[in-house]
Write a protein that holds these residues in place. Sequence first.
Motif, mmCIF file in Angstrom:
data_model
loop_
_atom_site.group_PDB
_atom_site.id
_atom_site.type_symbol
_atom_site.label_atom_id
_atom_site.label_comp_id
_atom_site.label_asym_id
_atom_site.label_seq_id
_atom_site.Cartn_x
_atom_site.Cartn_y
_atom_site.Cartn_z
ATOM 1 N N CYS A 104 43.023 30.651 45.192
ATOM 2 C CA CYS A 104 42.218 31.882 45.251
ATOM 3 C C CYS A 104 41.556 32.120 43.904
ATOM 4 N N GLY A 105 40.693 33.119 43.878
ATOM 5 C CA GLY A 105 40.046 33.510 42.631
ATOM 6 C C GLY A 105 38.570 33.173 42.607
ATOM 7 N N GLY A 106 37.891 33.677 41.593
ATOM 8 C CA GLY A 106 36.447 33.520 41.442
ATOM 9 C C GLY A 106 35.898 34.772 40.794
ATOM 10 N N LEU A 107 34.750 35.207 41.246
ATOM 11 C CA LEU A 107 34.133 36.427 40.727
ATOM 12 C C LEU A 107 34.628 37.596 41.567
ATOM 13 N N GLU A 108 35.446 38.456 40.961
ATOM 14 C CA GLU A 108 36.093 39.536 41.719
ATOM 15 C C GLU A 108 35.083 40.529 42.282
ATOM 16 N N LYS A 109 35.435 41.072 43.443
ATOM 17 C CA LYS A 109 34.656 42.155 44.031
ATOM 18 C C LYS A 109 35.392 43.475 43.808
ATOM 19 N N GLU A 110 34.716 44.563 44.080
ATOM 20 C CA GLU A 110 35.283 45.889 43.857
ATOM 21 C C GLU A 110 36.618 46.030 44.580
ATOM 22 N N GLY A 111 37.629 46.522 43.870
ATOM 23 C CA GLY A 111 38.949 46.709 44.448
ATOM 24 C C GLY A 111 39.913 45.585 44.151
ATOM 25 N N GLY A 112 39.405 44.438 43.686
ATOM 26 C CA GLY A 112 40.281 43.330 43.321
ATOM 27 C C GLY A 112 40.982 42.710 44.517
#
Length: 465
Positions: A371-379
């Motif tokens: 998992c992981g990458g460029l986080e979106k709002e809320g994590g």
Amino acid sequence: MIPVRGFEGQVVGVLGLGRSGIATIRALQAGGAEVVVWDDGARAGELAAAEGVALRDFAKPGGCADLACLVTSPGIPHLYPAPHPAIAEALAAGVPVDNDIGLFFRSLAGADWAMMEQPPKVVAVTGSNGKSTTSALIAHVLREAGREVQLAGNIGRGVLDIDPPGDGGIVVLELSSYQTELARALTPDVGVFTNLSPDHLDRHGGPGGYFAAKRRLFAEGGPDRCVIGVDEVEGRFLANQLSVGPGDDRVIRVSSAGKLSGPGWLVFAKKGFLAEYRKGRQVGAIDLREISGLPGAHNHQNACAAYAVARSLGMGPRQIEAALKSFAGLPHRSQKIAEIAGVAYVNDSKATNVDSARQALRAFRKIRWICGGLEKEGGVAPLLSDAAEVRKAYVIGREAAHVAMQLKGIEVEICGDMGTAVARAHAEAEAGDTVLLAPACASFDQYDSFEKRGDDFVARVQALA
């Protein structure tokens, strides 16, 4: 190609020279419009010259003054967080702003349709997750029945690039909120709403604007039949608004969360079995559990939606069941890549937000989660309640350390890149485990797209095999 009607001899601007922009130029020219274009990219002049059109900066004062319409690509903001300068200039000049979806719906029907035994139909699919699989599945089921089908929009070809449909032809469109929000014409015969979860909130000014963009396909489009996922309150609200009463079978409610009840037209999946009810009586059933191209409850919801569309277009349950069994699935969506020494490797790179990753985590057991990458709002912390089957997380991306900090109670290894994550998961996996790429984040910190990210995962797994 679908020639665009209504702009003969008029000047039309096209903003954005990607796939949809190039198809729009050609369709406008085929309809007799004079086209001028703009793109902020370095190759704008080259692309314009290749299409034989003039380059014009619409954002300059007076840049839109003579335009009959400005047609914009879906990735260009037109309202939130702020309109692109060219669109702001068009708004100030009172020039209509549209997109290729709007042009498609205003131009699709031809004079020859009056001579057809079965005029063509359009099925339009929107929602947060499952749009691509549902659209592809609908097209697959209809093709298996011998219907003429074209798949377009966010999947397949650009909408203006398709061939004019013939007698009895069906066009299946996958439509994003960017497309439904702006299109000035929306007239599908069948509209499908899969589900809703927070996404693209900056582009829509919050969750209300996001839902409103999806709702336009139904409220303004007025489909003859609506297939509505009712597992979230927004879907239940939408189904309620579209029906005149509980027994109104113009609205087909679908669910993968459990049995639905009532006098209407209902299609739901419970414990892996799809059931269809009409007027309180069961009229169809399919065992979805062994269909390899549709793993997990989220794909069962997609199957319910596709089943409902096919039934509304006259197909029988057994005919649909046979087609579902031959569906191979789509790349980057719960796609089984290989099995090595009893370990399954699954590519769900399309799981770019929390809700889609949640569905993937629920679909498999004994997970080694990349998992992981460029986080979106809320994590990613909301996924902890769905991580019971996660044996270990292998975190990639520029924000790997921050993502890892949120996965409290899960064994975590910060890997940084895909190569390290795949190698470490492979080294530690045991027979019966699933190595699952379900990033729950955007790809743009390390890749140009989720497809590129998924391709990297596939290549590394294939190298192991």
